[in-house]
Design a protein around this motif. Structure first.
Motif, PDB file in Angstrom:
ATOM      1  N   ARG A  50       0.826  -1.214   0.000  1.00 46.39           N
ATOM      2  CA  ARG A  50       0.000   0.000   0.000  1.00 46.39           C
ATOM      3  C   ARG A  50       0.861   1.266   0.000  1.00 46.39           C
ATOM      4  NH1 ARG A  50      -5.559  -1.197   1.918  1.00 46.39           N
ATOM      5  NH2 ARG A  50      -5.722  -3.459   1.895  1.00 46.39           N
ATOM      6  N   LEU A  51       1.961   1.232   0.753  1.00 46.10           N
ATOM      7  CA  LEU A  51       2.873   2.386   0.744  1.00 46.10           C
ATOM      8  C   LEU A  51       3.476   2.570  -0.651  1.00 46.10           C
ATOM      9  CD1 LEU A  51       4.745   1.857   4.142  1.00 46.10           C
ATOM     10  CD2 LEU A  51       3.102   3.653   3.624  1.00 46.10           C
ATOM     11  N   GLY A  52       3.793   1.457  -1.300  1.00 48.38           N
ATOM     12  CA  GLY A  52       4.353   1.515  -2.650  1.00 48.38           C
ATOM     13  C   GLY A  52       3.376   2.130  -3.638  1.00 48.38           C
ATOM     14  N   TYR A  53       2.100   1.769  -3.521  1.00 48.67           N
ATOM     15  CA  TYR A  53       1.076   2.346  -4.404  1.00 48.67           C
ATOM     16  C   TYR A  53       0.986   3.859  -4.219  1.00 48.67           C
ATOM     17  CZ  TYR A  53      -0.772  -2.300  -5.574  1.00 48.67           C
ATOM     18  OH  TYR A  53      -0.929  -3.571  -6.040  1.00 48.67           O
TER      19      TYR A  53
ATOM     20  N   THR B 280      -5.459   4.264  -4.113  1.00 48.25           N
ATOM     21  CA  THR B 280      -4.523   3.288  -3.539  1.00 48.25           C
ATOM     22  C   THR B 280      -5.247   2.337  -2.593  1.00 48.25           C
ATOM     23  OG1 THR B 280      -3.933   4.837  -1.767  1.00 48.25           O
ATOM     24  CG2 THR B 280      -2.548   4.834  -3.713  1.00 48.25           C
ATOM     25  N   THR B 281      -6.283   2.821  -1.906  1.00 46.36           N
ATOM     26  CA  THR B 281      -7.079   1.950  -1.043  1.00 46.36           C
ATOM     27  C   THR B 281      -7.765   0.880  -1.882  1.00 46.36           C
ATOM     28  OG1 THR B 281      -7.492   3.813   0.444  1.00 46.36           O
ATOM     29  CG2 THR B 281      -8.891   1.887   0.710  1.00 46.36           C
ATOM     30  N   SER B 282      -8.283   1.267  -3.030  1.00 49.72           N
ATOM     31  CA  SER B 282      -8.944   0.315  -3.927  1.00 49.72           C
ATOM     32  C   SER B 282      -7.957  -0.705  -4.465  1.00 49.72           C
ATOM     33  CB  SER B 282      -9.605   1.060  -5.094  1.00 49.72           C
ATOM     34  OG  SER B 282     -10.586   1.947  -4.620  1.00 49.72           O
ATOM     35  N   LEU B 283      -6.759  -0.249  -4.804  1.00 50.56           N
ATOM     36  CA  LEU B 283      -5.747  -1.179  -5.284  1.00 50.56           C
ATOM     37  C   LEU B 283      -5.350  -2.162  -4.188  1.00 50.56           C
ATOM     38  CD1 LEU B 283      -3.412   1.110  -7.397  1.00 50.56           C
ATOM     39  CD2 LEU B 283      -4.446  -1.008  -8.166  1.00 50.56           C
ATOM     40  N   GLY B 284      -5.227  -1.640  -2.964  1.00 51.91           N
ATOM     41  CA  GLY B 284      -4.834  -2.502  -1.851  1.00 51.91           C
ATOM     42  C   GLY B 284      -5.869  -3.558  -1.528  1.00 51.91           C
ATOM     43  N   SER B 285      -7.148  -3.249  -1.784  1.00 48.77           N
ATOM     44  CA  SER B 285      -8.212  -4.209  -1.478  1.00 48.77           C
ATOM     45  C   SER B 285      -8.260  -5.351  -2.479  1.00 48.77           C
ATOM     46  CB  SER B 285      -9.568  -3.500  -1.439  1.00 48.77           C
ATOM     47  OG  SER B 285      -9.875  -2.969  -2.713  1.00 48.77           O
TER      48      SER B 285
ATOM     49  N   ILE C 221      -0.524   6.515 -14.655  1.00 45.97           N
ATOM     50  CA  ILE C 221      -0.936   5.614 -15.740  1.00 45.97           C
ATOM     51  C   ILE C 221      -0.618   4.172 -15.384  1.00 45.97           C
ATOM     52  CG2 ILE C 221      -0.478   4.998 -18.151  1.00 45.97           C
ATOM     53  CD1 ILE C 221       0.025   8.035 -18.634  1.00 45.97           C
ATOM     54  N   HIS C 222       0.535   3.964 -14.756  1.00 45.25           N
ATOM     55  CA  HIS C 222       0.910   2.603 -14.342  1.00 45.25           C
ATOM     56  C   HIS C 222      -0.099   2.048 -13.330  1.00 45.25           C
ATOM     57  CE1 HIS C 222       3.458  -0.785 -13.193  1.00 45.25           C
ATOM     58  NE2 HIS C 222       3.251  -0.446 -11.931  1.00 45.25           N
ATOM     59  N   ILE C 223      -0.543   2.910 -12.393  1.00 46.97           N
ATOM     60  CA  ILE C 223      -1.522   2.478 -11.389  1.00 46.97           C
ATOM     61  C   ILE C 223      -2.857   2.132 -12.044  1.00 46.97           C
ATOM     62  CG2 ILE C 223      -2.911   3.290  -9.442  1.00 46.97           C
ATOM     63  CD1 ILE C 223      -0.141   2.608  -8.575  1.00 46.97           C
ATOM     64  N   LEU C 224      -3.299   2.968 -12.988  1.00 45.96           N
ATOM     65  CA  LEU C 224      -4.577   2.720 -13.665  1.00 45.96           C
ATOM     66  C   LEU C 224      -4.535   1.420 -14.466  1.00 45.96           C
ATOM     67  CD1 LEU C 224      -5.404   6.338 -14.921  1.00 45.96           C
ATOM     68  CD2 LEU C 224      -6.392   5.159 -12.949  1.00 45.96           C
TER      69      LEU C 224
END
Length: 941
Positions: A468-471, A500-505, A530-533
């Protein structure tokens, strides 16, 4: 199962019965000019239907506790997924919510500290732990064979009972020997005249042993007996010979050398207890590290980190004033003037200068002022005296003037009980970790050195924390701290935190809808976004993004372009396909800008700085490094820098607040600074943001720009109105008299549907026209008041051509690109860009305004490339009228068009807060350390 979302006949707001198809598991960008219907499609249609269907799957009982969504005006939608909307707003107002709690990182931190955290005594600094019998046995058997030791338990000797009686009680418990003042005493020897009450320390001896493997069973029994008889406490006494032969390492924390004694003691406890200081500590549990739980929250501030106390900044608001100039405000009043006179008469005796600015007083002098002496009353003493008299109303009024939120003195802002802060991992408490930036915390957990036992326990927890910190680092939020309150985040920052919360879940098969996630991001960080999306898409989700950023559009799987214009001229599907196919489409305004057919040109000349300037000195709020900044006036000044470099802190928190305070009464927050100069060159400072112009549908463009009164006058002065005895007030839908009383001028009636979403039905009395029949019969140029409010600004300019007061203001709206708006369009339906331009056009129309300083914080939010050109035209109009502009911005089109740039950096957070460079865009593009300059450079090659 459907492989795409198919929506047919969408008529929400200004959408013109369009059909769209969005493939599953793709990154889809919805773009178009401001007001073309992007949010209507993304949020009011796709999200509303996805959320509504998800909620409808619950029972009627459960649905009454959930948010009710309106059914969008659409013929048919199929293939819709459960939807999550991450909007460009920060709805959090709660002071308890932090970045750590919002991203769920705090939950994992609490679990980590509860499982592998080490508690250290606050007095002796030894580690506090529960000593199990097996651990004690393992340690003793690891010592060299032949080591002699005693297994004992501590005895509490009472002075109220005779020594003989206490010894008899010990005999009854089976105790034969005791260790009294470091001497072994045989209590079965009747000739022994030993008085147990005279001894300072007494231990009951359970066993005397010599280390060898065959004693294991006997040792276990002895230890368990000692724990039972010592109420969970025991001590092992070794001979000093063992110490000298290095059987026991002298560096061990648990070892106690007893002076003038043959013994070395090691204390153990079955409880979470420091045996050396007799202090019991709570066992680590996740609740102990939560400031939202009574178990862990500081009892003084109840987990808020701040208490309502006397605010010294209110007591001494101007640190530049001396004591004789009235620096201590409450002592300037006649009621408490005598306290100042006491101080004045005693000042020379205590070496307190009366003519020196308050900020230059020494710590010793300040301490005397606050605490007071026998000769004069101190500031703290004064307020303590008032607290004792607050049963009087006037005293409570006085105290309220000088109260504010101060850092809690008990927990020092950590929000937690002191016991929670004694538990550390690698010498860091959970509060210390939360004060780190995201980048520092990520590095701390990556370098964490753990034993094999700790690693096995913490492996999965650490994996979630670092992920999560990385995101958060990847979306450009590495400068935030985990204890930063969520309510202080900008809309863009809050959106990326939610992302980032959504990615972590790790949810899959979900429809994510995002509203301009690039907001607040420097061009350097766009690639990370863009990488996150794409990561969110690749794990099995459908991602729909409302966006204007060219890089995000280019990296999408599909583009939906709405337009061609805004408002009534928009709402049509201009383009639907991939980026590769876009050049073949000539109708798309977005495509023309992306292909380079249209572009915002660099100005042929720039304004040069004059002597007129605002000079801010010693700005040191948040991460600002005590900087001096000069803001030239009568120019377009851009404040740039990467996210977290200190732009908003400098402009909004410090410059705006400091100028407001100097120009007049201002009770808002002012960032730390030493001085501000040049306020004489401006009449006022205005902050122009994209907040709505009204919170209800009753507010509309003509009420905001204040020409509705002129329109109502035209109707009230007609012959028909006079014959019906109608006044100007009769033509207002906000007051009784002329409005429809059935719907109270709203035009609709709300019907409560119990378990379903409330339905808004057109008023059957007035047909949604908001006025009664008598008013609607009055016409001006063959149009009644309802019909006039339904025409656009462009049409209204021609309709009201005889009325100079009305057309003058409407032309300003037209020139800022808002000619398509209806006069009576509800303010709640305006986009952020439309609301901002409406405000700007209002200021342009006010001819009596002179020498104003306008502050814009990222005005390009929600604006298409074509809208940015219109915004620049608005800026030029304000500059031509003699005003000054300061713009906090990341958009390169605005930056390259500015006259002067103040670039902050070089990085965000603690590594930011410096002025990297000042000057024209051409000058900034040549600064090697400037990230902004690196992106400007291609424009000037």
């Amino acid at each position: 199962m459907k492989h795409s979302i198919v929506a047919c006949g969408i008529r929400v707001h200004n959408l013109k019965n369009i059909d769209v198809e969005i493939p599953h598991n793709k990154l889809v960008v919805i773009t178009g000019v401001s007001g073309s219907g992007k949010s209507s499609l993304a949020f009011d249609t796709l999200f509303a239907e996805g959320q509504r269907r998800y909620v409808e799957s619950f029972s009627a009982y459960a649905r009454q506790f959930l948010e009710k969504m309106d059914k969008p005006d659409v013929d048919h939608i199929e293939g819709i997924l459960p939807a999550i909307a991450i909007q460009q707003k920060n709805p959090v107002k709660n002071r308890r919510s932090t970045v750590g709690t919002a991203t769920e990182i705090n939950d994992y931190l609490r679990l980590l500290y509860a499982r592998i955290g080490k508690t250290y005594c606050k007095s002796c600094k030894r580690q506090v732990r529960i000593d199990t019998v097996s651990h004690i046995v393992e340690f003793i058997l690891s010592l060299p064979e032949g080591t002699k030791f005693l297994v004992t338990f501590p005895l509490n000797i009472s002075q109220k009972i005779s020594g003989e009686e206490q010894i008899n009680l010990l005999k009854e418990r089976g105790i034969v020997r005791i260790l009294a003042d470091n001497d072994i005493v045989d209590i079965t020897n009747e000739q022994n005249s030993f008085d147990i009450r005279a001894a300072k320390t007494v231990y009951g001896i359970i066993d005397r042993l010599v280390v060898k493997y065959t004693i294991k069973d006997r040792l276990i029994d002895s230890l368990e007996t000692s724990y039972r008889m010592g109420s969970g406490h025991l001590s092992i006494f070794y001979t000093n010979d063992a110490l000298s032969s290095e059987a026991i390492k002298p560096s061990t924390d648990d070892l106690v050398r007893i002076q003038d004694s043959p013994w070395v003691e090691m204390k153990y406890s079955k409880k979470f207890f420091c045996s050396y200081c007799a202090i019991e500590y709570p066992e680590p549990s996740p609740a102990l590290f939560s400031f939202n739980n009574p178990i862990g929250a500081c009892p003084k501030c109840q987990g808020f980190g701040h208490t309502i106390d006397i605010d010294m900044d209110a007591v001494i608001p101007d640190k530049e004033k001396s004591l004789e100039q009235g620096a201590i405000v409450p002592w300037n009043t006649p009621a408490y003037r005598e306290l100042y006179e006491e101080l004045e008469s005693a000042a020379s005796k205590y070496d307190i200068p009366m003519d020196v600015p308050f900020r230059k007083l020494t710590k010793k002098q300040l301490n005397l002022l606050f605490e007071g002496t026998k000769d004069f009353c101190g500031i703290n003493e004064f307020f303590n005296w008032l607290e004792g008299r607050k049963y009087k109303i006037h005293v409570r009024v006085i105290l309220s003037k000088y109260r504010g939120y101060n850092v809690c003195r008990t927990c020092e802002g950590t929000r937690l009980k002191k016991e929670a802060l004694t538990i550390v991992i690698q010498q860091r408490s959970i509060a210390e970790v939360c004060t780190m930036t995201i980048e520092q915390a990520h590095m701390f957990f990556q370098k964490l050195q753990l034993s094999d036992y700790e690693r096995n326990i913490a492996h999965l927890i650490l994996q979630e924390i670092t992920k999560r910190l990385g995101y958060m680092i990847k979306v450009g939020l590495g400068y935030l701290t985990l204890d930063r309150m969520t309510r202080t985040l900008s809309g863009g920052e809050a959106q990326r935190v939610n992302l980032t919360t959504s990615l972590g879940s790790s949810l899959v098969n979900t429809l994510y809808i995002l509203d301009e996630p690039s907001v607040g991001l420097h061009p350097r960080d766009t690639d990370r976004l863009i990488h996150i999306l794409t990561r969110l898409r690749d794990i099995g989700n459908t991602v729909v993004v409302v966006e204007h950023d060219a890089e995000v559009i280019k990296n999408s799987d599909m583009i939906i372009d709405l337009g061609p214009g805004a408002g009534e001229n928009g709402g049509r599907l201009v383009y639907h396909g991939t980026f590769a196919q876009l050049p073949a489409n000539n109708c798309s305004l977005t495509g023309q800008y992306l292909k380079g057919e249209k572009a915002i040109k660099i100005p042929s000349s720039r304004r040069k700085p004059s002597r007129k300037a605002i000079v801010l000195k010693g700005a040191s709020q948040n991460n600002l490094k005590n900087i001096d900044v000069t803001f030239p006036l009568n120019m377009l000044v851009c404040v740039t820098g990467v996210s977290g470099s200190g732009k908003s802190t400098l402009v909004q928190d410090t410059l705006y607040g400091a100028l407001k305070k100097k120009l007049g009464i201002y009770s808002g927050f002012v960032g730390k600074h030493t001085a501000i100069e040049g306020e004489r060159f401006i009449n006022d400072i205005l902050l122009v943001d994209q907040s709505p112009i009204g919170r209800t549908p009753r507010s509309n463009p003509v009420t905001y720009i204040k020409i509705f009164d002129e329109i109502r006058k035209l109707f009230a002065f007609t012959r028909e109105a006079k014959a019906r005895k109608l006044t100007i007030g009769s033509f207002s839908f906000n007051i009784a008299g002329g409005r429809c009383e059935f719907c109270e001028g709203a035009g609709y009636v709300k019907v409560d549907m119990q378990f379903l979403a409330d339905i808004f039905v057109t008023c059957e009395k007035c047909g949604g026209k908001r006025f009664n029949k008598k008013v609607l019969e009055v016409k001006y140029k063959n149009k009644n008041i309802h019909e006039v409010l339904s025409i656009t600004v462009d049409e209204a300019i021609e309709f009201f051509r005889e009325s100079v007061n009305i057309t003058k203001v409407l032309k300003c709206l037209q020139e800022t690109g808002l000619g398509y708006l209806k006069l009576g369009q509800p303010a709640t339906t305006l986009s952020g860009g439309e609301a901002q331009r409406l405000k700007v056009s209002t200021y342009i129309s006010q001819e009596n305004m002179e020498s104003m300083l306008f502050v814009f914080d990222e005005p390009t939010i929600g604006l298409h490339m074509d809208d940015i050109q219109k915004l620049l035209n608005c800026f030029q109009r304000l500059l031509q009228a003699g005003h000054s502009l300061i713009v906090v911005e990341h958009n390169l089109d605005i930056i390259k068009s500015s006259d002067y740039i103040i670039d902050l950096g070089p990085e965000g957070g603690n590594e930011g807060g410096y002025v990297i460079g000042c000057g024209t865009p051409e000058k900034i593009s040549k600064i090697k350390t400037s990230h902004t300059g690196a992106y400007l450079k291609p424009y000037f090659l």
